[in-house]
Scaffold this motif. Structure first.
Motif, PDB file in Angstrom:
ATOM      1  N   ASN A  38       2.559   4.227  -6.949  1.00 65.27           N
ATOM      2  CA  ASN A  38       1.481   4.239  -7.942  1.00 65.27           C
ATOM      3  C   ASN A  38       0.843   2.856  -8.031  1.00 65.27           C
ATOM      4  O   ASN A  38       1.320   1.893  -7.443  1.00 65.27           O
ATOM      5  CB  ASN A  38       1.995   4.713  -9.305  1.00 65.27           C
ATOM      6  CG  ASN A  38       3.093   3.829  -9.851  1.00 65.27           C
ATOM      7  OD1 ASN A  38       2.921   2.609  -9.974  1.00 65.27           O
ATOM      8  ND2 ASN A  38       4.230   4.429 -10.186  1.00 65.27           N
ATOM      9  N   SER A  39      -0.238   2.776  -8.770  1.00 63.11           N
ATOM     10  CA  SER A  39      -1.004   1.530  -8.833  1.00 63.11           C
ATOM     11  C   SER A  39      -0.239   0.401  -9.519  1.00 63.11           C
ATOM     12  O   SER A  39      -0.421  -0.767  -9.162  1.00 63.11           O
ATOM     13  CB  SER A  39      -2.338   1.764  -9.529  1.00 63.11           C
ATOM     14  OG  SER A  39      -2.140   2.220 -10.851  1.00 63.11           O
ATOM     15  N   LYS A  60       2.155  -0.944  -6.946  1.00 66.57           N
ATOM     16  CA  LYS A  60       1.351  -1.634  -5.933  1.00 66.57           C
ATOM     17  C   LYS A  60       0.953  -3.019  -6.430  1.00 66.57           C
ATOM     18  O   LYS A  60       1.078  -4.014  -5.716  1.00 66.57           O
ATOM     19  CB  LYS A  60       0.114  -0.813  -5.607  1.00 66.57           C
ATOM     20  CG  LYS A  60      -0.792  -1.438  -4.584  1.00 66.57           C
ATOM     21  CD  LYS A  60      -1.980  -0.530  -4.323  1.00 66.57           C
ATOM     22  CE  LYS A  60      -3.013  -1.210  -3.483  1.00 66.57           C
ATOM     23  NZ  LYS A  60      -4.187  -0.374  -3.261  1.00 66.57           N
ATOM     24  N   GLN A  61       0.492  -3.105  -7.679  1.00 68.35           N
ATOM     25  CA  GLN A  61       0.068  -4.388  -8.246  1.00 68.35           C
ATOM     26  C   GLN A  61       1.247  -5.347  -8.374  1.00 68.35           C
ATOM     27  O   GLN A  61       1.125  -6.536  -8.056  1.00 68.35           O
ATOM     28  CB  GLN A  61      -0.584  -4.162  -9.600  1.00 68.35           C
ATOM     29  CG  GLN A  61      -1.240  -5.385 -10.166  1.00 68.35           C
ATOM     30  CD  GLN A  61      -2.002  -5.065 -11.441  1.00 68.35           C
ATOM     31  OE1 GLN A  61      -1.752  -4.066 -12.099  1.00 68.35           O
ATOM     32  NE2 GLN A  61      -2.939  -5.925 -11.786  1.00 68.35           N
ATOM     33  N   GLU A  77       0.827  -1.210   0.000  1.00 69.07           N
ATOM     34  CA  GLU A  77       0.000   0.000   0.000  1.00 69.07           C
ATOM     35  C   GLU A  77       0.862   1.260   0.000  1.00 69.07           C
ATOM     36  O   GLU A  77       0.383   2.331  -0.354  1.00 69.07           O
ATOM     37  CB  GLU A  77      -0.942   0.020   1.206  1.00 69.07           C
ATOM     38  CG  GLU A  77      -2.002  -1.053   1.175  1.00 69.07           C
ATOM     39  CD  GLU A  77      -2.995  -0.872   0.041  1.00 69.07           C
ATOM     40  OE1 GLU A  77      -3.347   0.275  -0.279  1.00 69.07           O
ATOM     41  OE2 GLU A  77      -3.407  -1.898  -0.536  1.00 69.07           O
TER      42      GLU A  77
END
Length: 91
Positions: free
Chosen positions: A38-39, A42-43, A34
Motif C-alpha cells: 500500500n501507499s 511504499k512511502q 514499488e
C-alpha cells in the motif's frame, strides 16, 4: 568551475525525481519499494531508502552490482527464489 559544480549539485538535488541524479543502488531500493502492498508502506520504504543512502554511501562495486540488478528485479517474481536473487535479496 566550483560555481558550476555547486549549481549542478543544487539542480540535481532539486530535481531528485529524475533518475540521473540517483545512484543505481537508490534506484534499486526505490524499485523494491514499488512492491509494497500500500501507499503507506511504499512511502515508509522510500524514506528508509533515503535515510540509508544518507548514512552509508555505496561503493563503486555496490553501484555496479545494483546496476546489474535493476532490469531483472520485478515485483511479480519477488516472492520466488529467482526473483529474490534478481533483486539482490538472496544469493
Amino acid at each position: 568551475m566550483r560555481r558550476l559544480l555547486l549549481t549542478a549539485a543544487v539542480l540535481c538535488a532539486s530535481l531528485s525525481g529524475l533518475t540521473a541524479c540517483k545512484t543505481s543502488c537508490r534506484e534499486l531500493s526505490e524499485k523494491l519499494c514499488e512492491c509494497a502492498l500500500n501507499s503507506v508502506e511504499k512511502q515508509v520504504c522510500q524514506q528508509r531508502a533515503a535515510d540509508e543512502e544518507a548514512r552509508v554511501e555505496p561503493t563503486a562495486e555496490d553501484e555496479i552490482a545494483c546496476e546489474a540488478r535493476l532490469e531483472g528485479c520485478d515485483c511479480r517474481t519477488i516472492e520466488t527464489e529467482e526473483g529474490k536473487k534478481a533483486c539482490g535479496l538472496a544469493r
